[in-house]
Write a protein that holds these residues in place. Sequence first.
Motif, short mmCIF file in Angstrom:
data_model
loop_
_atom_site.label_atom_id
_atom_site.label_comp_id
_atom_site.label_asym_id
_atom_site.label_seq_id
_atom_site.Cartn_x
_atom_site.Cartn_y
_atom_site.Cartn_z
N LEU A 76 79.62 27.56 22.31
CA LEU A 76 79.30 28.39 23.48
C LEU A 76 78.09 29.29 23.22
O LEU A 76 77.29 29.56 24.11
CB LEU A 76 80.50 29.26 23.85
CG LEU A 76 81.76 28.57 24.36
CD1 LEU A 76 82.77 29.62 24.82
CD2 LEU A 76 81.45 27.62 25.51
N ALA A 77 77.98 29.77 21.98
CA ALA A 77 76.91 30.70 21.64
C ALA A 77 75.54 30.02 21.64
O ALA A 77 74.54 30.63 22.03
CB ALA A 77 77.18 31.33 20.27
N THR A 137 74.12 39.93 25.09
CA THR A 137 75.12 38.96 24.67
C THR A 137 76.44 39.06 25.43
O THR A 137 76.88 38.12 26.10
CB THR A 137 75.38 39.09 23.15
OG1 THR A 137 74.24 38.60 22.46
CG2 THR A 137 76.61 38.30 22.73
N ARG A 138 77.10 40.20 25.35
CA ARG A 138 78.44 40.31 25.95
C ARG A 138 78.39 40.24 27.48
O ARG A 138 79.22 39.54 28.08
CB ARG A 138 79.13 41.58 25.46
CG ARG A 138 79.46 41.49 23.97
CD ARG A 138 80.29 42.62 23.44
NE ARG A 138 80.40 42.52 21.99
CZ ARG A 138 81.34 41.83 21.35
NH1 ARG A 138 82.27 41.20 22.04
NH2 ARG A 138 81.36 41.77 20.03
N LEU A 141 78.02 36.51 28.39
CA LEU A 141 79.23 35.73 28.17
C LEU A 141 80.31 36.03 29.21
O LEU A 141 81.10 35.16 29.58
CB LEU A 141 79.77 35.99 26.76
CG LEU A 141 78.97 35.37 25.61
CD1 LEU A 141 79.49 35.89 24.27
CD2 LEU A 141 79.02 33.85 25.64
N GLU A 142 80.34 37.26 29.68
CA GLU A 142 81.34 37.64 30.68
C GLU A 142 81.11 36.95 32.02
O GLU A 142 82.02 36.86 32.85
CB GLU A 142 81.34 39.16 30.87
CG GLU A 142 81.93 39.92 29.69
CD GLU A 142 81.74 41.43 29.80
OE1 GLU A 142 81.15 41.87 30.82
OE2 GLU A 142 82.16 42.15 28.88
N SER A 146 85.35 31.22 32.77
CA SER A 146 86.12 30.59 31.70
C SER A 146 87.57 30.34 32.07
O SER A 146 88.18 31.07 32.86
CB SER A 146 86.08 31.48 30.45
OG SER A 146 84.76 31.80 30.11
N ILE A 155 85.58 33.27 23.63
CA ILE A 155 84.40 34.05 24.01
C ILE A 155 84.19 35.30 23.15
O ILE A 155 83.05 35.60 22.77
CB ILE A 155 84.44 34.37 25.52
CG1 ILE A 155 84.10 33.09 26.30
CG2 ILE A 155 83.47 35.49 25.88
CD1 ILE A 155 84.03 33.24 27.78
N ALA A 158 82.44 34.18 20.09
CA ALA A 158 81.04 33.83 20.37
C ALA A 158 80.17 35.08 20.43
O ALA A 158 79.04 35.09 19.92
CB ALA A 158 80.95 33.05 21.68
N ALA A 159 80.69 36.15 21.03
CA ALA A 159 79.93 37.40 21.12
C ALA A 159 79.68 37.99 19.74
O ALA A 159 78.57 38.46 19.43
CB ALA A 159 80.68 38.40 22.00
#
Length: 522
Positions: A76-77, A137-138, A141-142, A146, A155, A158-159
Motif C-alpha cells: 500500500l505504501a 502520509t497519514r 492513507l485515510e 478500505s 494502513i 503503512a503510515a
Amino acid sequence: MSDDADGPDRDRSTAGSPPESDGPDDESITEGSLVRPLFRLAWPIVVIQLLQVTYNVVDTLYLGRLSADAVGAVSLAFPLIFLLIAIAGGFTAAGAILVAQYTGAEGDRSAGLVAGQTFTFVGLLSVVIGVGGYFYTRPALELLPSDADTAAEVIPLAADYMEVFFVGIPLMFGFFVFSALMRGYGDTRTPMVVMAVSVLANVVLDPFFIFGFSGNPLFVWLDAAPLGVDFAAVEASLYGSVGFAGWGIEGAAAATILARGIATVIGLWLLFATTRGPNVELGHLAPDLEFIADIVRLGVPTMVEQTTSAMAMITLTAMIVTFSPPVVAAYGLGNRLISLVFLPAMGLGRAIDTMVGQNLGAGRSDRAARAVRLAAATGAGVMLLVAVVMAVFTEPIVSVFLGDVPDAPETIAHSVEYVRTRSVEFAFIGVTQVILGGFRGAGNTKIAMVISMLTLWVGRVASVFALVFVFGWDESGVWVGMAVGNILGAIVGVAWFSRGTWKEAYIDREEKGPAPAASAED
C-alpha cells in the motif's frame, strides 16, 4: 543549445568507451556492432534493477516473518511513495537524456554541466518532497476506501513505514541521479558496483533493524546450519545485554534509507573526485538557467508520465483495499515477484535510451532505429521464456516469501493465480519498455508520456474497474485487468514508432562536422 560551457575538457573517450582505433570499435555506442554495446549497456542495468528489487525482496522476506499485514502495508505504501519520487524522477531522466546526446556529439563540457545542474535541481526538489511526504502520509492513507480489517490492521503499518522513508528520501535521490547520469554517459557498470555495496548493507541491516535480538529469523536460519554455534543462545545473550527488539516495519524503511545513503556518498565521490563519468566540477552546481530550462522542458513530460503512473497505481490500490487482507497481501507479493520478471525488459529499455540518445547526438538516426528493433525483438523473446518459467514454478516461488503466519495459505493461493494470469503479458512488456526507451532517448518524452498513460489508465485502471465493479469478477478481475496494460502499450508503441517522426536529436550539433560513415553492423 550549443555545447560551449566554460571549463576545459578532460582527455576522455566518448561514452566511456575505449580510445578510438583505426577501425570501428565493437565497444563503441555510435560505431560498429549494435549487439555488443547493447549487451554491454543492458546487462549491468539488469543487475542494477535486480539489486534494486533485492531491496524489496529482502524487506518482503523478513516482513513476511513479521506478519502478512506488514507485507500488505508495504504494498500500500509503495504507490504513495512513488507518486512523490516521480516528481523528481522526471528531471533525473531529462539529465540522463541530455548527457547522452551531448556525449554522442562529443560535447563533454556540456555533459558535465548538465550533470551538475541535475544534481542541484533534483537535490533541492528532494528535500521539498521529503518534507511534504512526511506530513501528507497519514491524511493520504485515510482517504483510501478500505475494508474494515485492512483499515485497522494494515494502513497504520503503512503510515509508520512511509514516515521513516520520507525522512531519508534525499539520500535515495542522490543515487538515482548518479546512476541516471552515468547511464547517459554510457557507463552502467560503475553504478552496478555501487548498487551492490548498497544492497549488501541493506541485507545486513534489515533483520537487525526489523527484529533486533528478539525472534530474529536470521539467528533461526544460522542455528539450523551445521556451524557448531548455538545462535539461539547468542541472540538471547545479546538481547539480555542491549534489550533491543527491533523497530518492526519502521526498521525495514530505516535499513533501506541508510543503505541508499551509503550508495549516494560513494556516487558523489566518484563523480566529483575521480575521472569516471561526465566532467563534473563543483562550479557546475551553481544554477545555470539555460541548462535548467532544458532539464525542465524535457523533464516535465516524464514527470507527468511518472506521476500519472503513480496516480494510476494509487487508484488501483484504492480498488484493491476494498478486498480482504489476504487479497491485498497477494497483490503486493505478486507485484514484487513481477518486478523481478520486469528486469530484462527494463534493462533493454534503459540501454536503448542511451544508444538512441548518443546515436542521434552523433547524427546516426538510422543506427538508432536499428538498435530499437534489435532490442524489441530480443526483449520479447527473453520475456516469453521468463513467462514460461514463472507459469510453471509459480507456487514454490511464492511460498518462499511467507512463513507460518496467519492467512499464509490463502495469500499464497491468490498470489499464484495473480502471477500466472499476468504471465500472458510478459512478452509485451519487453516490447513496450524498449519502445518507450527509444522515444525518451530521442527526447520525445511527450510521446512516451502518452503511451505510458494509455497503458496504465486505459489498459489497467479502466480494465480492472470494469471487470471488478461492472462485471463482478472479484479478485480475478484485478488479475486479468492488470495484464491488459502492456499488451495495449506494445500495440500503440510499435504503431507510433513505425511512423519514424522521432528521428531528430534534441540538442543542436553545431560545428560537429558530418555524421560518421555507415559501417557494417550486426
